[in-house]
Motif scaffolding. Structure first.
Motif, PDB file in Angstrom:
ATOM      1  N   TYR A   1       0.973  -1.290  -0.176  1.00 20.80           N
ATOM      2  CA  TYR A   1       0.028   0.073   0.009  1.00 20.80           C
ATOM      3  C   TYR A   1       0.817   1.414   0.018  1.00 20.80           C
ATOM      4  CZ  TYR A   1       0.576   1.320   5.037  1.00 20.80           C
ATOM      5  OH  TYR A   1       0.831   1.492   6.257  1.00 20.80           O
ATOM      6  N   GLY A   2       0.328   2.121  -0.610  1.00 21.87           N
ATOM      7  CA  GLY A   2       1.066   3.503  -0.560  1.00 21.87           C
ATOM      8  C   GLY A   2       0.251   4.771  -0.088  1.00 21.87           C
ATOM      9  N   LEU A   3       1.171   5.581   0.696  1.00 22.41           N
ATOM     10  CA  LEU A   3       0.281   6.770   1.125  1.00 22.41           C
ATOM     11  C   LEU A   3       1.157   8.051   1.164  1.00 22.41           C
ATOM     12  CD1 LEU A   3      -1.652   8.063   3.171  1.00 22.41           C
ATOM     13  CD2 LEU A   3      -0.397   7.564   5.095  1.00 22.41           C
ATOM     14  N   GLY A   4       0.467   8.960   0.715  1.00 22.97           N
ATOM     15  CA  GLY A   4       1.326  10.277   0.251  1.00 22.97           C
ATOM     16  C   GLY A   4       0.105  11.599   0.576  1.00 22.97           C
ATOM     17  N   ASP A   5       0.324  12.651   0.007  1.00 30.78           N
ATOM     18  CA  ASP A   5      -0.239  13.845  -0.001  1.00 30.78           C
ATOM     19  C   ASP A   5      -0.123  14.751  -1.124  1.00 30.78           C
ATOM     20  OD1 ASP A   5       1.831  16.445   1.336  1.00 30.78           O
ATOM     21  OD2 ASP A   5       2.735  14.481   0.825  1.00 30.78           O
ATOM     22  N   THR A   6       0.761  14.143  -2.174  1.00 34.76           N
ATOM     23  CA  THR A   6       0.747  15.160  -3.539  1.00 34.76           C
ATOM     24  C   THR A   6       0.194  14.284  -4.616  1.00 34.76           C
ATOM     25  OG1 THR A   6       3.074  14.532  -4.070  1.00 34.76           O
ATOM     26  CG2 THR A   6       2.548  16.380  -2.387  1.00 34.76           C
ATOM     27  N   VAL A   7       0.045  14.898  -5.626  1.00 35.95           N
ATOM     28  CA  VAL A   7      -0.230  14.375  -6.975  1.00 35.95           C
ATOM     29  C   VAL A   7       1.107  13.337  -7.591  1.00 35.95           C
ATOM     30  CG1 VAL A   7      -2.093  15.874  -7.736  1.00 35.95           C
ATOM     31  CG2 VAL A   7       0.421  16.240  -8.305  1.00 35.95           C
ATOM     32  N   TYR A   8       2.211  13.900  -7.119  1.00 34.23           N
ATOM     33  CA  TYR A   8       3.470  13.331  -7.484  1.00 34.23           C
ATOM     34  C   TYR A   8       3.552  11.730  -6.861  1.00 34.23           C
ATOM     35  CZ  TYR A   8       4.486  18.050  -8.893  1.00 34.23           C
ATOM     36  OH  TYR A   8       4.344  19.257  -9.605  1.00 34.23           O
ATOM     37  N   ASP A   9       3.001  11.757  -5.470  1.00 30.57           N
ATOM     38  CA  ASP A   9       3.007  10.609  -4.624  1.00 30.57           C
ATOM     39  C   ASP A   9       1.856   9.642  -5.362  1.00 30.57           C
ATOM     40  OD1 ASP A   9       4.887  11.381  -2.597  1.00 30.57           O
ATOM     41  OD2 ASP A   9       2.945  12.574  -1.608  1.00 30.57           O
ATOM     42  N   VAL A  10       0.996  10.059  -5.695  1.00 29.81           N
ATOM     43  CA  VAL A  10      -0.185   9.240  -6.021  1.00 29.81           C
ATOM     44  C   VAL A  10       0.181   8.612  -7.549  1.00 29.81           C
ATOM     45  CG1 VAL A  10      -2.462   9.257  -7.051  1.00 29.81           C
ATOM     46  CG2 VAL A  10      -1.943  10.389  -4.917  1.00 29.81           C
ATOM     47  N   ALA A  11       0.853   9.630  -8.403  1.00 26.70           N
ATOM     48  CA  ALA A  11       1.232   9.086  -9.788  1.00 26.70           C
ATOM     49  C   ALA A  11       2.179   7.997  -9.600  1.00 26.70           C
ATOM     50  CB  ALA A  11       1.752  10.260 -10.507  1.00 26.70           C
ATOM     51  N   ALA A  12       3.238   8.085  -8.580  1.00 27.85           N
ATOM     52  CA  ALA A  12       4.118   7.085  -8.692  1.00 27.85           C
ATOM     53  C   ALA A  12       3.727   5.924  -8.166  1.00 27.85           C
ATOM     54  CB  ALA A  12       5.335   7.790  -7.771  1.00 27.85           C
ATOM     55  N   TYR A  13       2.705   5.925  -7.235  1.00 32.55           N
ATOM     56  CA  TYR A  13       2.224   4.711  -6.545  1.00 32.55           C
ATOM     57  C   TYR A  13       1.387   3.943  -7.775  1.00 32.55           C
ATOM     58  CZ  TYR A  13       3.166   6.527  -2.192  1.00 32.55           C
ATOM     59  OH  TYR A  13       3.839   6.795  -0.758  1.00 32.55           O
ATOM     60  N   ARG A  14       0.452   4.643  -8.642  1.00 27.24           N
ATOM     61  CA  ARG A  14      -0.199   4.012  -9.604  1.00 27.24           C
ATOM     62  C   ARG A  14       0.574   3.604 -10.724  1.00 27.24           C
ATOM     63  NH1 ARG A  14      -5.149   7.671 -11.565  1.00 27.24           N
ATOM     64  NH2 ARG A  14      -5.614   5.694 -12.888  1.00 27.24           N
ATOM     65  N   ALA A  15       1.642   4.277 -11.058  1.00 35.71           N
ATOM     66  CA  ALA A  15       2.647   3.725 -12.240  1.00 35.71           C
ATOM     67  C   ALA A  15       3.493   2.613 -11.588  1.00 35.71           C
ATOM     68  CB  ALA A  15       3.608   4.729 -12.542  1.00 35.71           C
ATOM     69  N   ALA A  16       3.724   2.336 -10.358  1.00 44.40           N
ATOM     70  CA  ALA A  16       4.256   1.288  -9.769  1.00 44.40           C
ATOM     71  C   ALA A  16       3.101   0.165  -9.467  1.00 44.40           C
ATOM     72  CB  ALA A  16       4.757   1.349  -8.515  1.00 44.40           C
ATOM     73  N   GLY A  17       2.069   0.497  -9.721  1.00 39.75           N
ATOM     74  CA  GLY A  17       0.932  -0.818  -9.680  1.00 39.75           C
ATOM     75  C   GLY A  17       0.461  -1.390  -8.267  1.00 39.75           C
ATOM     76  N   LEU A  18       0.693  -0.291  -7.158  1.00 33.50           N
ATOM     77  CA  LEU A  18       0.285  -0.676  -5.817  1.00 33.50           C
ATOM     78  C   LEU A  18      -1.169  -1.010  -5.874  1.00 33.50           C
ATOM     79  CD1 LEU A  18       2.314   1.681  -3.428  1.00 33.50           C
ATOM     80  CD2 LEU A  18       3.103  -0.333  -4.774  1.00 33.50           C
ATOM     81  N   SER A  19      -1.478  -1.974  -4.712  1.00 32.88           N
ATOM     82  CA  SER A  19      -3.076  -2.384  -4.717  1.00 32.88           C
ATOM     83  C   SER A  19      -3.739  -1.367  -3.863  1.00 32.88           C
ATOM     84  CB  SER A  19      -2.989  -3.646  -4.196  1.00 32.88           C
ATOM     85  OG  SER A  19      -2.301  -3.864  -2.887  1.00 32.88           O
ATOM     86  N   LEU A  20      -3.178  -0.683  -3.212  1.00 32.45           N
ATOM     87  CA  LEU A  20      -3.880   0.115  -2.282  1.00 32.45           C
ATOM     88  C   LEU A  20      -3.442   1.486  -2.096  1.00 32.45           C
ATOM     89  CD1 LEU A  20      -6.337   0.744  -0.123  1.00 32.45           C
ATOM     90  CD2 LEU A  20      -4.722  -0.286   1.620  1.00 32.45           C
ATOM     91  N   ILE A  21      -3.838   2.807  -2.613  1.00 33.20           N
ATOM     92  CA  ILE A  21      -3.290   3.887  -2.664  1.00 33.20           C
ATOM     93  C   ILE A  21      -3.892   4.713  -1.834  1.00 33.20           C
ATOM     94  CG2 ILE A  21      -2.553   5.843  -4.086  1.00 33.20           C
ATOM     95  CD1 ILE A  21      -2.106   3.732  -6.354  1.00 33.20           C
ATOM     96  N   MET A  22      -3.691   5.672  -0.774  1.00 27.48           N
ATOM     97  CA  MET A  22      -4.311   6.876  -0.162  1.00 27.48           C
ATOM     98  C   MET A  22      -3.377   7.977  -0.208  1.00 27.48           C
ATOM     99  SD  MET A  22      -4.891   4.349   3.273  1.00 27.48           S
ATOM    100  CE  MET A  22      -3.315   3.472   3.272  1.00 27.48           C
ATOM    101  N   SER A  23      -4.449   9.068  -0.240  1.00 28.94           N
ATOM    102  CA  SER A  23      -3.821  10.290  -0.253  1.00 28.94           C
ATOM    103  C   SER A  23      -4.364  11.252   0.824  1.00 28.94           C
ATOM    104  CB  SER A  23      -4.007  10.977  -1.513  1.00 28.94           C
ATOM    105  OG  SER A  23      -3.662  12.342  -1.444  1.00 28.94           O
ATOM    106  N   LEU A  24      -3.746  12.018   1.527  1.00 31.66           N
ATOM    107  CA  LEU A  24      -4.373  13.141   2.674  1.00 31.66           C
ATOM    108  C   LEU A  24      -5.054  14.146   1.971  1.00 31.66           C
ATOM    109  CD1 LEU A  24      -1.026  13.042   5.156  1.00 31.66           C
ATOM    110  CD2 LEU A  24      -3.562  11.820   5.365  1.00 31.66           C
ATOM    111  N   ASN A  25      -4.775  14.304   0.724  1.00 32.30           N
ATOM    112  CA  ASN A  25      -5.471  15.371  -0.202  1.00 32.30           C
ATOM    113  C   ASN A  25      -6.256  14.739  -1.261  1.00 32.30           C
ATOM    114  OD1 ASN A  25      -4.428  17.799   1.204  1.00 32.30           O
ATOM    115  ND2 ASN A  25      -2.740  17.152   0.277  1.00 32.30           N
ATOM    116  N   PRO A  26      -7.484  15.335  -1.559  1.00 35.62           N
ATOM    117  CA  PRO A  26      -8.453  14.750  -2.498  1.00 35.62           C
ATOM    118  C   PRO A  26      -7.371  14.722  -3.968  1.00 35.62           C
ATOM    119  CG  PRO A  26      -9.610  16.424  -1.428  1.00 35.62           C
ATOM    120  CD  PRO A  26      -8.202  16.438  -1.085  1.00 35.62           C
ATOM    121  N   ILE A  27      -7.250  13.357  -4.447  1.00 42.23           N
ATOM    122  CA  ILE A  27      -6.300  13.238  -5.698  1.00 42.23           C
ATOM    123  C   ILE A  27      -7.015  11.999  -6.246  1.00 42.23           C
ATOM    124  CG2 ILE A  27      -4.297  12.932  -6.513  1.00 42.23           C
ATOM    125  CD1 ILE A  27      -3.045  14.210  -4.228  1.00 42.23           C
TER     126      ILE A  27
END
Length: 209
Positions: A160-186
């Protein structure tokens, strides 16, 4: 699928250091006589320091000078007001208790990230630190996330991945993580209001695995 790896951003995710980075960048720009208005957390955080500096002043010696000044001011800021966010320790400790390894993957330099983790007492819960100077391409590129998975022997669907920026979410999605969470609505991530809610999501996911 049971989770075996927790991948977490640092600045603005586990600690209050996002605002400290912002103040350091503004101080460095002012030192160089460069405009600091319009410089925001959203613009500055989530990427490596040299990538940020290049975006601000272009490539070349001035960018590296800006990075050095920013680092100096940031280390001064750390001595004045550093704390982990509520539930940061619980999230890391419980992730480990559920059988996961914990990786902090940050765009900050290794020296500053390690200083933050030590100062907040979070280092003892971290199995691996991947910093901005450990990779040629930082977030949003998945390279640092993939490095963490290789080093700790986990597959994307086990993390699982947890971040707070669009860069975090983009990296987690590109890596294929199964569970992605963000502290901001992304888009592409589950929005959690704080780390306490993130811990609840991880608990539910693990209980249903």
């Amino acid at each position: 699928m049971m989770l075996r790896l927790a991948v977490l951003d640092l600045d603005g995710t586990l600690t209050n250091t996002a605002v400290l980075h912002l103040r350091a960048w503004r101080s460095a720009l002012a030192d160089l006589g460069l405009p600091e208005e319009g410089v925001s957390v959203e613009r500055l955080l989530g990427r490596r320091a040299i990538d940020i500096a290049t975006a601000l002043v272009g490539s070349g010696p001035l960018a590296w000078r800006l990075v050095r000044l920013k680092t100096m001011y940031y280390m001064e800021e750390l001595s004045m007001g550093l704390r982990p966010f509520p539930c940061a320790e619980a999230l890391l400790a419980e992730s480990r208790g559920m059988g996961m390894r914990v990786a902090v993957v940050t765009s900050s330099s290794r020296s500053s990230a390690a200083a933050v983790l030590r100062a907040t007492g979070l280092m003892e819960f971290v199995d691996l630190l991947v910093a901005g100077d450990d990779v040629d391409r930082g977030k949003p590129d998945p390279a640092p996330i993939l490095l963490a998975m290789r080093a700790l022997g986990a597959e994307p669907w086990e993390a699982y991945g947890l971040g707070d920026t669009v860069y975090d979410v983009a990296a987690y999605r590109a890596a294929g993580l199964s569970l992605i969470m963000s502290l901001n609505p992304i888009e592409g991530a589950i929005h959690v209001k704080d780390l306490c809610e993130a811990l609840q999501v991880v608990r539910r996911h693990s209980a249903s695995a």
